[in-house]
Design a protein around this motif. Structure first.
Motif, short mmCIF file in Angstrom:
data_model
loop_
_atom_site.label_atom_id
_atom_site.label_comp_id
_atom_site.label_asym_id
_atom_site.label_seq_id
_atom_site.Cartn_x
_atom_site.Cartn_y
_atom_site.Cartn_z
N THR A 189 0.83 -1.21 0.00
CA THR A 189 0.00 0.00 0.00
C THR A 189 0.86 1.25 0.00
O THR A 189 0.35 2.34 -0.29
N ALA A 199 -0.47 0.52 -5.38
CA ALA A 199 -0.95 0.77 -4.01
C ALA A 199 -2.47 0.66 -3.93
O ALA A 199 -3.01 0.10 -2.96
N ALA A 236 -3.46 -3.01 -4.12
CA ALA A 236 -3.10 -3.69 -2.87
C ALA A 236 -4.14 -3.40 -1.80
O ALA A 236 -4.52 -4.30 -1.02
N MET A 237 -4.62 -2.16 -1.72
CA MET A 237 -5.66 -1.82 -0.75
C MET A 237 -6.94 -2.59 -1.05
O MET A 237 -7.61 -3.09 -0.13
N LYS A 238 -7.32 -2.69 -2.30
CA LYS A 238 -8.53 -3.44 -2.65
C LYS A 238 -8.38 -4.92 -2.34
O LYS A 238 -9.34 -5.58 -1.90
N LEU A 251 -3.84 0.79 7.71
CA LEU A 251 -4.59 0.96 6.46
C LEU A 251 -5.61 2.09 6.56
O LEU A 251 -5.89 2.77 5.57
N PHE A 280 -4.68 5.72 5.43
CA PHE A 280 -4.55 6.08 4.02
C PHE A 280 -5.72 6.93 3.53
O PHE A 280 -5.69 7.41 2.40
N LEU A 293 -6.27 6.07 -4.16
CA LEU A 293 -5.85 5.30 -3.00
C LEU A 293 -6.67 5.69 -1.77
O LEU A 293 -7.06 4.83 -0.96
N ALA A 321 -9.05 3.26 0.45
CA ALA A 321 -8.93 3.19 1.91
C ALA A 321 -10.24 3.58 2.57
O ALA A 321 -10.62 3.02 3.62
#
Length: 1224
Positions: free
Chosen positions: A401, A409, A412-414, A435, A438, A446, A450
């Motif tokens: 992230t 990033a 990766a968050m999803k 997390l 963010f 992003l 988040a």
């Protein structure tokens, strides 16, 4: 060309069909002879020449055959080869494959060769392919032929590999590996080709799955071909064959899935038929089903073998290829295999490859890994197989992230959000806290991802109603509980000034919650005692209310997140209008109650007073809600009387400005209330001044009286900023206070600050009224006198002992000068008389103020501080830096817009390196803007800066040592200046030429014979050669004509020079007089002597180039033009003369702008050593008298080397690298 050799090629029918198919690309001589080129002949010179000729012929024919395949003159020629058919995409892919399958059934060798040629051509190969039968060779010969070589004699490359039952030899020219092949070519045509290529491979397997897929011939050949090409050193072969192989495996996976379905259906039918008949009776239907069932059991084994062959032969070799595109293809496809066929591929043996590639250096590969894992974690039935992978690579995914690539990033968050939804307790509370933060990032995608994660973990309605306490359900259901959670999260994050980013991150997911203003205001007004919010929670909730109202009314992200304001669609505009109406209808009634409740809290009131600017004011009249307007005005009037905080007063002033809009129906009612409020404030001020002011003695009152005057002036100043209060005649009262303080200095600073602001606002309103409508001459003259007198007052306050007052006076003075200097006289001649530019003495004072208040740092006391004191100290430093940046920015704006002389920027440029972290962006932008306005004057300013620094260095140290830190800093500053010129030599030519003339030439212009003997006379001639003739001065004049008419008129009419006290300029005579020893230092003389060997000429002219005059890669073809130099006299010393441009390289003449602008070399590295690349200094250096035209070789070397050494040590070499001195 495709050739086939062996026993089957001896059949004339086969050869005829082959030549008929490939007649477009087979050389005529080869077709007529019917013979083929054997691999053994490649070793002979005759065979190599023949191959080379055939390749050249193939490329010519190939280029001819491909051109007609695209539209020409409105006609489209039918495609011939399979490659052309697929690339054009004119036909349905299924029909193309069906035609090929039919040809394969008739003659599989010819069809297979056609398919082989298709894959070779898709790789961009324009060579030829020869084939020979594997059965005709011994095993030892086969192993020897599995090579890839390059023949230097013919310039061809050979690739020999196995495509069972053949050994194929691909021959192509060496320039094929230049990175230009169909898969990476730009444009929509080649993007479509890639899609068609993948579709062809998939359809080929789909159409062959019921017929020829299992003949042990087609797939063996194709897999052998693709595996061999994937092992090539040529990128085009590897890329194309890898894409084809993995798509082939994907198609085989689909076939295997179909076989599983067919196998289950056959097994079920078999059981039904078996149960239906008796045991003793025989049934042909049952026998048929039995055979089909065994067939379906056998076919998956064959498919598995094919899949294993592709995976081991291609994927395992290419998933770690040096080319990131190839690695990305492999990872993307293995992710699809895991989703399509999890029984085989979704295990740790295959998952490890995706896990390893999460650490890939290329963001494209990492992105494919994350997208593949999203497809797996999105299916709950597959998550159970991911336990080991999750435990091993979870930390890596969390760290991604923070990836430098924004898209990686975001994905990766999803992925983490999917993992948290479908995997129990996979993310710890610490991971979630990381997390959650963010949501405050500036990158909006992003932050939105988040925000979705935060919403679904903390604020979603996925839970049951029982999760909400019964006491908190009430009228608004779970929204009350979730709003409390949101407020608590905001307070715990300790990022109190980022509430705007938090709301924007949640806006797409929690819009219904964030627009529930009724719930929010109910929490503030009607909360029970046991559920009442704390003071911090109330402040946070009021901030959330303000931010959500702004987001709904404006409809675009906050400043710093995203680009410019987006264009709203019709649907979004409709929603925006509905939200504005909803806001107005609700807060018209509620806002007076909230203001009345929190009237004593300045922070809460300042936020609440900003809400009316988003009202739809027509709702007051259409809804007959004027009584609520009266209540609001009454409450705000009380707030103005109660508070003296500037934020609250400005918010009240802004609210009155919105309500007094003349287009609104309520403006009369609001204007009446505003007039009454101002009358009360002015009457109170008059009363206080009349009671306290005594002529000759000034203000005579106690501290309480001063505080009352101060608070009243602050209120008036806040309203004077947005409202025209000229009719109250405040200028006379406030200017009297300023004059008395200037003369006697006995008044309180608290009172002078608002008085200074009120006077400034009064003058601006008068100026605005004069510009908008015509005024009498007497009015203009009176206003002109008042403006100039106020400028004198501000200039006097620059030296005031109070820091806040002096900085406020400086800011006001700069703003006023900016306004007055741009009063155009084009439309109104009378207004042009108000134009005013600062005098020399005023400019000096302003420059000294900047030096004292911006570039002078306070000494820090070293002592042990507590954590709280450390935070307070850091906050103070940050505010102080913001204050200094504001002062520097407002002054640099005067330089950019030619209000003050550009030479004043030299004092600011001196601090570029030392204060780069704090003010580097402001100084760099100033330098760029000034160069855009006037290239020549900007270059002179840079030289002036370096000269002053060098003069200070020589005065301090006495002698020049290139190893001194101060001298090194000067060279580094010059190098930084050089980087600002960019890479375009044409744009920077005049500026660099001016740097050479003012930096180097002026050093010797007054004392040409300042050194011992005749050693330096040739240097005079060289100096003269740098000067251009009179005709070339037109380039300077043309650059001056590029200025805008306003700037040119101002510069010519208001040209001034700063006094020596404020901006010291050292004349060139003084410089040479102060440092005569430096011109002929022993080090320099020794350096000249050492360079003679290096600069010796083999002919009558110099054969080698000086490193600074002609570096490697920048040498150009010399022209026969010779620069004519002017003789120097006392009359033309210091005049601006242009030199030969970057496009003119004359014999024997130094180019001043060759590598200084860094067009072809990196300025970060040291310049190259002497060039021995064939560049020549031809002819003679002209200049001086006719008798001085001839130079000896040794003397020429000494002259040029001396010039180079002097450029190294002279302060004006603003574009030289700091490492030059060490190299030469």
């Amino acid at each position: 060309m495709l050739r086939f050799e062996g026993e089957k090629t001896r059949r004339s029918g086969h050869l005829g069909r082959e030549n008929a198919i490939h007649d477009e690309i087979v050389p005529e001589s080869t077709v007529q002879s019917g013979s083929c080129l054997r691999n053994g002949n490649l070793e002979t010179p005759r065979g190599k020449r023949k191959v080379q000729e055939q390749c050249a012929h193939i490329r010519r024919n190939s280029s001819r055959s491909r051109r007609p395949s695209q539209p020409q003159n409105g006609e489209v020629v039918e495609a011939v080869t399979l490659f052309e058919v697929v690339s054009m995409g004119k036909r349905a892919m299924k029909s193309v494959v069906d035609d090929w399958v039919e040809a394969y059934i008739q003659d599989r060798d010819v069809a297979l060769l056609d398919l082989i040629n298709f894959y070779i051509q898709c790789s961009g190969c324009q060579g030829m392919v020869t084939a020979e039968m594997f059965q005709s060779l011994c095993n030892n010969d086969v192993m020897q032929k599995m090579t890839e070589t390059f023949d230097e004699e013919t310039g061809l490359q050979y690739k020999k590999f196995m495509a069972y039952p053949w050994i194929l030899t691909v021959t192509w020219p060496v320039d094929m590996d230049n990175g230009d092949y169909p898969l990476i070519k730009p444009g929509p045509y080649w993007k479509k080709f890639k899609a068609n290529f993948c579709e062809f491979t998939a359809v080929l397997i789909q159409q062959c799955q019921y017929s020829i897929l299992y003949d042990s011939y087609l797939m063996d050949t194709v897999i052998s071909l693709l595996t061999g090409l994937a092992d090539s050193r040529v990128r085009a072969f590897r890329h194309t064959s890898t894409l084809a192989a993995v798509k082939l495996l994907t198609a085989l996976v689909r076939v295997n899935l179909n076989l599983d379905v067919s196998k289950c259906n056959a097994q079920r039918l078999y059981q039904v038929e078996k149960n239906r008949i008796s045991v003793k009776r025989t049934n042909h239907r049952l026998d048929q089903l039995e055979r089909k069932r065994k067939e379906y059991e056998q076919k998956p084994l064959e498919i598995e073998n094919m899949m294993n062959a592709i995976f081991k032969g291609t994927f395992l070799q290419r998933y770690r290829d040096v080319i990131p595109e190839i690695r990305a293809i492999c990872i993307e496809e293995i992710g699809s295999w895991m989703k399509m066929y999890p029984d085989t591929f979704l295990n740790d043996s295959y998952l490890k490859y995706i896990g390893w590639m999460l650490y890939d250096k290329q963001p494209e590969v990492r992105l494919k890994c994350l997208l593949g894992l999203q497809g797996i974690y999105n299916r709950k039935e597959l998550v159970s197989k991911m336990d080991l992978f999750t435990s091993r690579f979870k930390d890596r995914i969390v760290s991604m992230t923070l990836d430098k690539d924004h898209e990686v990033a975001v994905q990766a968050m999803k992925l983490l959000m999917l993992m948290s939804q479908n995997c129990e307790d996979v993310l710890s509370s610490e991971d979630c806290e990381i997390l959650f933060q963010f949501v405050y990032t500036t990158h909006r995608p992003l932050a939105v991802a988040a925000g979705e994660f935060l919403y679904k973990r903390l604020l979603s309605y996925q839970g049951t109603e029982e999760e909400v306490p019964p006491k908190r359900r009430g009228k608004f259901g779970a929204n009350t509980c979730y709003m409390r959670k949101l407020v608590t999260f905001f307070l715990e994050s300790e990022l109190h000034k980022h509430i705007t980013y938090l709301v924007d991150s949640l806006w797409d997911w929690a819009g219904s919650l964030l627009k529930d203003w009724e719930c929010m205001t109910t929490l503030l007004l009607e909360a029970a005692e046991e559920e009442a919010l704390s003071d911090a929670q109330e402040s946070a909730l009021i901030e959330i209310i303000l931010v959500t109202v702004r987001e709904a009314a404006e409809g675009h992200p906050p400043v710093g997140r995203g680009a410019a304001r987006k264009i709203l669609s019709a649907k979004e505009k409709k929603i925006q209008l509905e939200d504005c109406t909803k806001i107005t209808e609700h807060f018209i009634v509620v806002l007076p109650q909230l203001l009345a409740k929190y009237s004593a809290d300045a922070e809460k009131v300042a936020n609440l007073l900003q809400i009316p600017q988003y009202y739809d004011l027509d709702v007051y009249s259409t809804g007959r809600l004027e009584k609520h307007l009266d209540a609001l005005l009454k409450v705000v009037k009380g707030i103005v009387a109660e508070h003296s905080d500037m934020d609250v007063l400005e918010a009240c002033s802004r609210m009155y400005y919105v309500l007094c809009n003349e287009e609104a129906a309520i403006h009369r009612r609001a204007d009446l209330a505003r007039t009454q409020l101002i009358d009360e404030l002015v009457d109170k001020l008059n009363e206080l001044l009349d009671d306290s002011w005594h002529e000759g003695e000034g203000l005579c009152t106690d501290e309480e009286g001063i505080c009352r005057i101060y608070s009243t002036l602050r209120r008036i100043a806040a309203f004077h900023n947005a409202h025209n209060l000229t009719k109250w005649n405040l200028y006379g009262k406030t200017s009297k206070l300023l004059v008395f303080e200037m003369e006697h200095g006995s008044l309180s600073v608290q009172m002078i600050l608002p008085a200074l602001q009120c006077t400034y606002f009064a003058l601006l309103w008068q100026l605005a009224s004069v510009v908008e409508r015509s005024s009498s001459k007497e009015t203009l003259l009176a206003l002109n006198r008042e403006l100039r007198f106020f400028c004198q007052i501000c200039a006097c306050y620059l030296s005031h002992k109070d820091k806040d007052l002096s900085e406020k006076a400086f800011t006001i003075l700069c703003d006023l000068l900016m306004i007055l200097s741009h009063q155009s006289s084009g439309d109104n001649e009378a207004v042009g008389a108000l134009q005013y530019l600062p005098s020399t003495s005023l400019q000096s004072k302003m420059l000294l103020f900047i030096q004292d208040h911006v570039f002078t740092e306070e000494k820090e006391e070293i002592k042990d501080l507590t954590e709280e004191e450390e935070r307070e100290k850091e906050g103070y430093k940050l505010n102080d830096l913001h204050r200094r940046r504001s002062l520097l920015a407002v002054y640099c704006k005067l330089i950019v817009f030619t209000v003050v002389e550009m030479s004043a920027a030299a004092e600011i440029y001196k601090h570029y390196m030392k204060t780069y972290n704090d003010f580097g962006d402001i100084i760099k932008e100033t330098l760029s803007r000034t160069r855009h306005n006037n290239k020549i004057q900007s270059a002179k300013t840079l030289i002036l800066c370096l000269q002053q620094l060098f003069q200070k260095h020589t005065e301090t140290h006495g002698s020049t040592n290139s190893m001194d830190s101060s001298f090194t800093n000067i060279k580094e500053l010059a190098r930084r200046f050089s980087l600002t010129f960019g890479w375009d030599q044409v744009k920077s030519r005049e500026s660099v030429a001016m740097i050479h003339k003012y930096g180097y030439l002026q050093r010797y212009i007054t004392e040409p014979a300042s050194c011992r003997g005749d050693e330096w006379h040739p240097l005079v001639w060289y100096r003269n050669s740098l000067l251009a003739n009179e005709d070339e001065e037109n380039s300077v004049i043309s650059s001056l004509r590029e200025w805008s008419p306003t700037s040119r008129s101002k510069t010519s009419y208001f040209k001034r020079k700063l006094s020596n006290g404020s901006l010291p300029e050292t004349s060139h005579t003084e410089t040479t007089n102060k440092t005569p020893d430096f011109l002929c230092t022993p080090d320099l003389t020794a350096a000249v002597g050492k360079s003679r060997k290096r600069l010796k000429s083999q002919d009558t002219s110099l054969q080698e180039c000086l490193p600074f005059f002609c570096p490697v890669g920048l040498s150009r073809r010399c022209r026969e033009d010779v620069i004519k130099a002017e003789d120097f006299s006392a009359d033309n010393i210091g005049e601006d003369v242009d030199v030969v441009g970057a496009d003119q390289v004359c014999d024997g003449v130094y180019q001043p702008c060759t590598w200084l602008t860094g067009a072809d070399q990196s300025l970060e590295s040291t310049p190259p050593h002497p060039c021995y690349t064939g560049s020549r200094w031809r002819g003679q250096i002209k200049g001086g008298s006719a008798g001085q035209s001839g130079l000896l070789e040794e003397e020429e070397g000494r002259v040029l080397q001396a010039a180079a050494e002097e450029l190294l040590t002279h302060p004006a070499v603003g574009t030289m690298d700091s490492g030059c001195a060490a190299d030469d």
